[in-house]
Design a protein around this motif. Structure first.
Motif, short mmCIF file in Angstrom:
data_model
loop_
_atom_site.label_atom_id
_atom_site.label_comp_id
_atom_site.label_asym_id
_atom_site.label_seq_id
_atom_site.Cartn_x
_atom_site.Cartn_y
_atom_site.Cartn_z
N ASN A 196 0.81 -1.22 0.00
CA ASN A 196 0.00 0.00 0.00
C ASN A 196 0.84 1.26 0.00
N LEU A 197 2.02 1.21 0.61
CA LEU A 197 2.90 2.37 0.59
C LEU A 197 3.41 2.65 -0.83
N LEU A 198 3.79 1.60 -1.54
CA LEU A 198 4.21 1.77 -2.94
C LEU A 198 3.07 2.37 -3.77
N ASN A 199 1.86 1.88 -3.57
CA ASN A 199 0.72 2.41 -4.30
C ASN A 199 0.41 3.85 -3.92
N LEU A 200 0.50 4.18 -2.63
CA LEU A 200 0.22 5.54 -2.20
C LEU A 200 1.23 6.53 -2.77
N VAL A 201 2.51 6.21 -2.62
CA VAL A 201 3.56 7.11 -3.12
C VAL A 201 3.44 7.24 -4.65
N GLY A 202 3.21 6.12 -5.31
CA GLY A 202 3.04 6.17 -6.77
C GLY A 202 1.88 7.04 -7.19
N SER A 203 0.75 6.90 -6.54
CA SER A 203 -0.42 7.69 -6.91
C SER A 203 -0.21 9.17 -6.58
N LEU A 204 0.46 9.47 -5.46
CA LEU A 204 0.73 10.87 -5.13
C LEU A 204 1.68 11.51 -6.13
N LEU A 205 2.67 10.75 -6.59
CA LEU A 205 3.56 11.28 -7.63
C LEU A 205 2.80 11.53 -8.93
N LEU A 206 1.91 10.63 -9.26
CA LEU A 206 1.10 10.84 -10.47
C LEU A 206 0.16 12.03 -10.31
N ILE A 207 -0.41 12.21 -9.13
CA ILE A 207 -1.26 13.38 -8.88
C ILE A 207 -0.44 14.65 -9.06
N GLY A 208 0.79 14.65 -8.54
CA GLY A 208 1.66 15.80 -8.74
C GLY A 208 1.92 16.07 -10.20
N SER A 209 2.17 15.03 -10.96
CA SER A 209 2.39 15.17 -12.39
C SER A 209 1.14 15.71 -13.09
N LEU A 210 -0.01 15.22 -12.64
CA LEU A 210 -1.28 15.64 -13.27
C LEU A 210 -1.67 17.07 -12.95
N THR A 211 -1.07 17.66 -11.92
CA THR A 211 -1.34 19.07 -11.67
C THR A 211 -0.72 19.95 -12.75
N VAL A 212 0.30 19.43 -13.42
CA VAL A 212 0.94 20.16 -14.53
C VAL A 212 0.31 19.78 -15.86
N HIS A 213 0.14 18.49 -16.09
CA HIS A 213 -0.45 17.98 -17.34
C HIS A 213 -1.80 17.35 -16.98
N PHE A 214 -2.80 18.20 -16.79
CA PHE A 214 -4.08 17.76 -16.23
C PHE A 214 -4.88 16.88 -17.17
N ASN A 215 -5.48 15.85 -16.57
CA ASN A 215 -6.41 14.96 -17.25
C ASN A 215 -7.42 14.52 -16.19
N ILE A 216 -8.68 14.89 -16.35
CA ILE A 216 -9.69 14.67 -15.31
C ILE A 216 -9.87 13.18 -14.98
N ALA A 217 -9.89 12.33 -15.98
CA ALA A 217 -10.09 10.90 -15.74
C ALA A 217 -8.92 10.31 -14.95
#
Length: 83
Positions: free
Chosen positions: A36-57
């Motif tokens: 779950n830690l790997l999944n949480l950190v991975g998803s948070l990094l992707l959320i950070g990336s998506l704040t720059v290159h936004f995609n709602i889905a």
């Protein structure tokens, strides 16, 4: 696609989530905290990336993924205290 910092962060996040998925399919016994830690950190990094290159889905998916990982970490922590 340019290989800017946001895309690199997103790729690292994706890699962590793929590692977690592979781990869950190959391990004899799963360490749910690690999974779950790997999944949480991975998803948070992707959320950070998506704040720059936004995609709602993708943003919706990653928010839910992070919430599920947080729930899994809380459950693992609770089980650890109950043992």
């Amino acid at each position: 696609m340019t290989l800017d910092l946001a895309n690199i962060v997103g790729l690292v996040g994706s890699a962590l989530m793929m590692i977690a998925y592979a781990y869950s399919n190959m391990a004899h016994t799963i360490n749910f905290t690690l999974f779950n830690l790997l999944n949480l950190v991975g998803s948070l990094l992707l959320i950070g990336s998506l704040t720059v290159h936004f995609n709602i889905a993708s943003m919706a998916l990653e928010i839910v993924w992070a919430a599920i990982a947080l729930f899994g970490l809380a459950k693992a922590a609770w089980k650890g205290k109950a043992s």
